[in-house]
Write a protein that holds these residues in place. Structure first.
Motif, PDB file in Angstrom:
ATOM      1  N   VAL A 104       0.842  -1.203   0.000  1.00 31.83           N
ATOM      2  CA  VAL A 104       0.000   0.000   0.000  1.00 31.83           C
ATOM      3  C   VAL A 104       0.875   1.249   0.000  1.00 31.83           C
ATOM      4  CG1 VAL A 104      -1.728   1.311   1.280  1.00 31.83           C
ATOM      5  CG2 VAL A 104      -1.912  -1.176   1.128  1.00 31.83           C
ATOM      6  N   ARG A 105       1.960   1.230   0.761  1.00 36.42           N
ATOM      7  CA  ARG A 105       2.871   2.376   0.792  1.00 36.42           C
ATOM      8  C   ARG A 105       3.522   2.602  -0.568  1.00 36.42           C
ATOM      9  NH1 ARG A 105       5.838   1.159   6.621  1.00 36.42           N
ATOM     10  NH2 ARG A 105       4.164   2.033   7.944  1.00 36.42           N
ATOM     11  N   SER A 106       3.914   1.520  -1.207  1.00 32.25           N
ATOM     12  CA  SER A 106       4.524   1.646  -2.533  1.00 32.25           C
ATOM     13  C   SER A 106       3.534   2.198  -3.546  1.00 32.25           C
ATOM     14  CB  SER A 106       5.047   0.282  -3.008  1.00 32.25           C
ATOM     15  OG  SER A 106       6.095  -0.174  -2.191  1.00 32.25           O
ATOM     16  N   LEU A 107       2.286   1.726  -3.469  1.00 23.74           N
ATOM     17  CA  LEU A 107       1.253   2.228  -4.366  1.00 23.74           C
ATOM     18  C   LEU A 107       1.016   3.715  -4.123  1.00 23.74           C
ATOM     19  CD1 LEU A 107      -0.880   1.625  -6.527  1.00 23.74           C
ATOM     20  CD2 LEU A 107      -2.477   1.112  -4.677  1.00 23.74           C
ATOM     21  N   SER A 108       1.011   4.125  -2.866  1.00 24.22           N
ATOM     22  CA  SER A 108       0.838   5.538  -2.534  1.00 24.22           C
ATOM     23  C   SER A 108       1.972   6.373  -3.119  1.00 24.22           C
ATOM     24  CB  SER A 108       0.782   5.734  -1.011  1.00 24.22           C
ATOM     25  OG  SER A 108      -0.359   5.108  -0.460  1.00 24.22           O
ATOM     26  N   ALA A 109       3.188   5.825  -3.089  1.00 26.03           N
ATOM     27  CA  ALA A 109       4.336   6.540  -3.642  1.00 26.03           C
ATOM     28  C   ALA A 109       4.194   6.711  -5.148  1.00 26.03           C
ATOM     29  CB  ALA A 109       5.627   5.788  -3.314  1.00 26.03           C
ATOM     30  N   PHE A 110       3.747   5.666  -5.841  1.00 27.93           N
ATOM     31  CA  PHE A 110       3.513   5.770  -7.284  1.00 27.93           C
ATOM     32  C   PHE A 110       2.443   6.822  -7.567  1.00 27.93           C
ATOM     33  CE2 PHE A 110       5.533   1.536  -7.767  1.00 27.93           C
ATOM     34  CZ  PHE A 110       6.302   1.784  -8.895  1.00 27.93           C
ATOM     35  N   ALA A 111       1.381   6.825  -6.755  1.00 26.27           N
ATOM     36  CA  ALA A 111       0.290   7.780  -6.951  1.00 26.27           C
ATOM     37  C   ALA A 111       0.767   9.213  -6.744  1.00 26.27           C
ATOM     38  CB  ALA A 111      -0.856   7.462  -5.991  1.00 26.27           C
ATOM     39  N   ARG A 112       1.563   9.424  -5.688  1.00 30.51           N
ATOM     40  CA  ARG A 112       2.076  10.777  -5.422  1.00 30.51           C
ATOM     41  C   ARG A 112       2.977  11.258  -6.548  1.00 30.51           C
ATOM     42  NH1 ARG A 112       2.528   8.804  -0.110  1.00 30.51           N
ATOM     43  NH2 ARG A 112       4.734   8.319  -0.446  1.00 30.51           N
ATOM     44  N   THR A 113       3.819  10.372  -7.035  1.00 30.26           N
ATOM     45  CA  THR A 113       4.720  10.741  -8.132  1.00 30.26           C
ATOM     46  C   THR A 113       3.929  11.148  -9.364  1.00 30.26           C
ATOM     47  OG1 THR A 113       6.451   9.253  -7.328  1.00 30.26           O
ATOM     48  CG2 THR A 113       6.566   9.924  -9.638  1.00 30.26           C
ATOM     49  N   MET A 114       2.859  10.424  -9.645  1.00 34.47           N
ATOM     50  CA  MET A 114       2.044  10.733 -10.804  1.00 34.47           C
ATOM     51  C   MET A 114       1.338  12.075 -10.643  1.00 34.47           C
ATOM     52  SD  MET A 114      -1.175   8.595 -12.399  1.00 34.47           S
ATOM     53  CE  MET A 114      -2.259   9.112 -11.050  1.00 34.47           C
ATOM     54  N   ARG A 115       0.773  12.316  -9.475  1.00 32.84           N
ATOM     55  CA  ARG A 115       0.007  13.532  -9.256  1.00 32.84           C
ATOM     56  C   ARG A 115       0.878  14.793  -9.233  1.00 32.84           C
ATOM     57  NH1 ARG A 115      -4.289  11.803 -11.108  1.00 32.84           N
ATOM     58  NH2 ARG A 115      -5.869  10.854  -9.791  1.00 32.84           N
ATOM     59  N   LYS A 116       2.158  14.641  -8.872  1.00 34.26           N
ATOM     60  CA  LYS A 116       3.041  15.808  -8.805  1.00 34.26           C
ATOM     61  C   LYS A 116       3.154  16.524 -10.139  1.00 34.26           C
ATOM     62  CE  LYS A 116       6.123  14.541  -4.979  1.00 34.26           C
ATOM     63  NZ  LYS A 116       7.509  14.126  -4.628  1.00 34.26           N
ATOM     64  N   SER A 117       3.022  15.788 -11.214  1.00 35.44           N
ATOM     65  CA  SER A 117       3.206  16.390 -12.538  1.00 35.44           C
ATOM     66  C   SER A 117       1.878  16.555 -13.272  1.00 35.44           C
ATOM     67  CB  SER A 117       4.169  15.539 -13.372  1.00 35.44           C
ATOM     68  OG  SER A 117       3.721  14.208 -13.449  1.00 35.44           O
ATOM     69  N   GLU A 118       0.769  16.602 -12.512  1.00 37.30           N
ATOM     70  CA  GLU A 118      -0.541  16.769 -13.129  1.00 37.30           C
ATOM     71  C   GLU A 118      -1.241  18.022 -12.609  1.00 37.30           C
ATOM     72  OE1 GLU A 118      -1.973  12.269 -14.300  1.00 37.30           O
ATOM     73  OE2 GLU A 118      -2.768  13.188 -12.477  1.00 37.30           O
ATOM     74  N   ASP A 119      -2.095  18.563 -13.430  1.00 35.04           N
ATOM     75  CA  ASP A 119      -2.912  19.711 -13.059  1.00 35.04           C
ATOM     76  C   ASP A 119      -4.375  19.388 -13.340  1.00 35.04           C
ATOM     77  OD1 ASP A 119      -0.733  21.469 -12.419  1.00 35.04           O
ATOM     78  OD2 ASP A 119      -0.370  21.661 -14.582  1.00 35.04           O
ATOM     79  N   LEU A 120      -5.253  19.985 -12.549  1.00 35.29           N
ATOM     80  CA  LEU A 120      -6.673  19.872 -12.823  1.00 35.29           C
ATOM     81  C   LEU A 120      -7.055  20.834 -13.933  1.00 35.29           C
ATOM     82  CD1 LEU A 120      -8.275  19.582  -9.272  1.00 35.29           C
ATOM     83  CD2 LEU A 120      -8.480  17.919 -11.123  1.00 35.29           C
ATOM     84  N   GLU A 121      -7.766  20.319 -14.927  1.00 32.91           N
ATOM     85  CA  GLU A 121      -8.226  21.150 -16.032  1.00 32.91           C
ATOM     86  C   GLU A 121      -9.705  20.874 -16.294  1.00 32.91           C
ATOM     87  OE1 GLU A 121      -5.833  20.561 -19.473  1.00 32.91           O
ATOM     88  OE2 GLU A 121      -3.993  21.313 -18.532  1.00 32.91           O
ATOM     89  N   TRP A 122     -10.423  21.928 -16.731  1.00 38.71           N
ATOM     90  CA  TRP A 122     -11.831  21.787 -17.059  1.00 38.71           C
ATOM     91  C   TRP A 122     -11.958  21.286 -18.487  1.00 38.71           C
ATOM     92  CZ3 TRP A 122     -15.991  21.692 -14.131  1.00 38.71           C
ATOM     93  CH2 TRP A 122     -17.263  21.820 -14.733  1.00 38.71           C
ATOM     94  N   CYS A 123     -12.591  20.126 -18.649  1.00 28.74           N
ATOM     95  CA  CYS A 123     -12.691  19.520 -19.982  1.00 28.74           C
ATOM     96  C   CYS A 123     -13.994  18.734 -20.093  1.00 28.74           C
ATOM     97  CB  CYS A 123     -11.494  18.605 -20.218  1.00 28.74           C
ATOM     98  SG  CYS A 123     -11.468  17.799 -21.828  1.00 28.74           S
ATOM     99  N   ASP A 124     -14.774  19.019 -21.127  1.00 27.51           N
ATOM    100  CA  ASP A 124     -16.031  18.301 -21.361  1.00 27.51           C
ATOM    101  C   ASP A 124     -16.960  18.340 -20.147  1.00 27.51           C
ATOM    102  OD1 ASP A 124     -15.185  17.627 -23.916  1.00 27.51           O
ATOM    103  OD2 ASP A 124     -14.264  15.754 -23.240  1.00 27.51           O
ATOM    104  N   SER A 125     -17.127  19.532 -19.603  1.00 25.17           N
ATOM    105  CA  SER A 125     -18.066  19.778 -18.494  1.00 25.17           C
ATOM    106  C   SER A 125     -17.667  19.113 -17.184  1.00 25.17           C
ATOM    107  CB  SER A 125     -19.484  19.318 -18.880  1.00 25.17           C
ATOM    108  OG  SER A 125     -19.919  19.984 -20.036  1.00 25.17           O
ATOM    109  N   ARG A 126     -16.395  18.796 -17.023  1.00 25.24           N
ATOM    110  CA  ARG A 126     -15.946  18.219 -15.759  1.00 25.24           C
ATOM    111  C   ARG A 126     -14.458  18.482 -15.556  1.00 25.24           C
ATOM    112  NH1 ARG A 126     -17.181  12.016 -16.581  1.00 25.24           N
ATOM    113  NH2 ARG A 126     -19.011  12.991 -17.529  1.00 25.24           N
ATOM    114  N   LEU A 127     -14.020  18.345 -14.312  1.00 25.93           N
ATOM    115  CA  LEU A 127     -12.602  18.482 -14.015  1.00 25.93           C
ATOM    116  C   LEU A 127     -11.888  17.167 -14.287  1.00 25.93           C
ATOM    117  CD1 LEU A 127     -12.685  20.510 -10.677  1.00 25.93           C
ATOM    118  CD2 LEU A 127     -11.681  21.273 -12.835  1.00 25.93           C
ATOM    119  N   ARG A 128     -10.718  17.262 -14.878  1.00 25.49           N
ATOM    120  CA  ARG A 128      -9.898  16.077 -15.162  1.00 25.49           C
ATOM    121  C   ARG A 128      -8.461  16.366 -14.770  1.00 25.49           C
ATOM    122  NH1 ARG A 128     -12.609  12.565 -18.675  1.00 25.49           N
ATOM    123  NH2 ARG A 128     -14.385  13.496 -19.805  1.00 25.49           N
ATOM    124  N   TRP A 129      -7.760  15.300 -14.395  1.00 23.74           N
ATOM    125  CA  TRP A 129      -6.323  15.410 -14.165  1.00 23.74           C
ATOM    126  C   TRP A 129      -5.612  15.259 -15.501  1.00 23.74           C
ATOM    127  CZ3 TRP A 129      -4.225  17.098  -9.838  1.00 23.74           C
ATOM    128  CH2 TRP A 129      -4.895  16.931  -8.611  1.00 23.74           C
TER     129      TRP A 129
END
Length: 210
Positions: A104-129
């Protein structure tokens, strides 16, 4: 040329009903006493798997195939580490156990790494990463999309449909979407018939020995 040949042959048997589970299944015969069989042997295999799974497009493959060789090797290695992290969690879940803390800790680390380089954007009437292009290595695109789809599965009600093939040497994972929730095999042609034939031969040997 190598990648195109693989794409044309559709080398991966995607029977799980979800890309994250099909990824775990790329370590074939995981529980076989004589040893498992690795299906992701190089970055070209990873690209073929991602394309066949619908995670990347043919046009993206052309760009990714020309990525830096060192980064491609690192990305493949990271993908395999993520696969085994995912496997440790999913096999615990399918066996009715709590996932290992390290997994679970390793999965959390992968998730954090992915999210660090993402932004929320408005697309097709909803927010997307969406990944910020200048912060993402091209070679990591398949891994990023696999992490994203795995997180969606693990945090959804679909995870309740998780099953493993009844062939104890195989145990490929899949989502059981059948009405009576009675699916036993990853695929009848792959394991169902093989096990039935094995049982038949065993019975015949017993009859012959009598």
């Amino acid at each position: 040329m190598q990648i195109q040949k693989k794409l044309d042959s559709a080398p991966f048997q995607l029977v799980a009903g979800h890309p994250a589970l099909d990824l775990v299944n790329t370590l074939d015969w995981r529980f076989r006493p004589s040893g498992a069989e690795e299906l992701l042997n190089n970055y070209a295999d990873l690209l073929c798997f991602a394309e066949q799974s619908g995670l990347i497009t043919p046009s993206e493959i052309q760009k990714l195939a020309t990525s830096d060789p060192v980064r491609k090797r690192r990305s493949l290695s990271s993908t395999k580490r993520f696969r085994e992290c995912l496997a440790s969690i999913l096999y615990a879940v399918v066996d009715g156990q709590a996932p290992p803390i390290d997994g679970v800790r390793s999965l959390s680390a992968f998730a954090r790494t992915m999210r660090k380089s993402e932004d929320l954007e408005w697309c097709d009437s909803r927010l997307r990463w969406n990944a910020g292009g200048d912060r993402v290595r091209a070679s990591d695109v398949p891994l990023r999309r696999l992490v994203s789809t795995a997180l969606e599965l693990l945090t959804s009600a679909e995870i309740d449909q998780l099953r493993a093939c009844s062939n104890q040497e195989c145990r490929w994972l899949f989502l059981d979407g059948s009405k009576n929730k009675a699916r036993r095999w990853c695929d009848m042609k792959l394991c169902g018939n093989r096990i039935k034939a094995r049982r038949y031969r065993s019975k015949q040997r017993m009859v012959d020995s009598q």
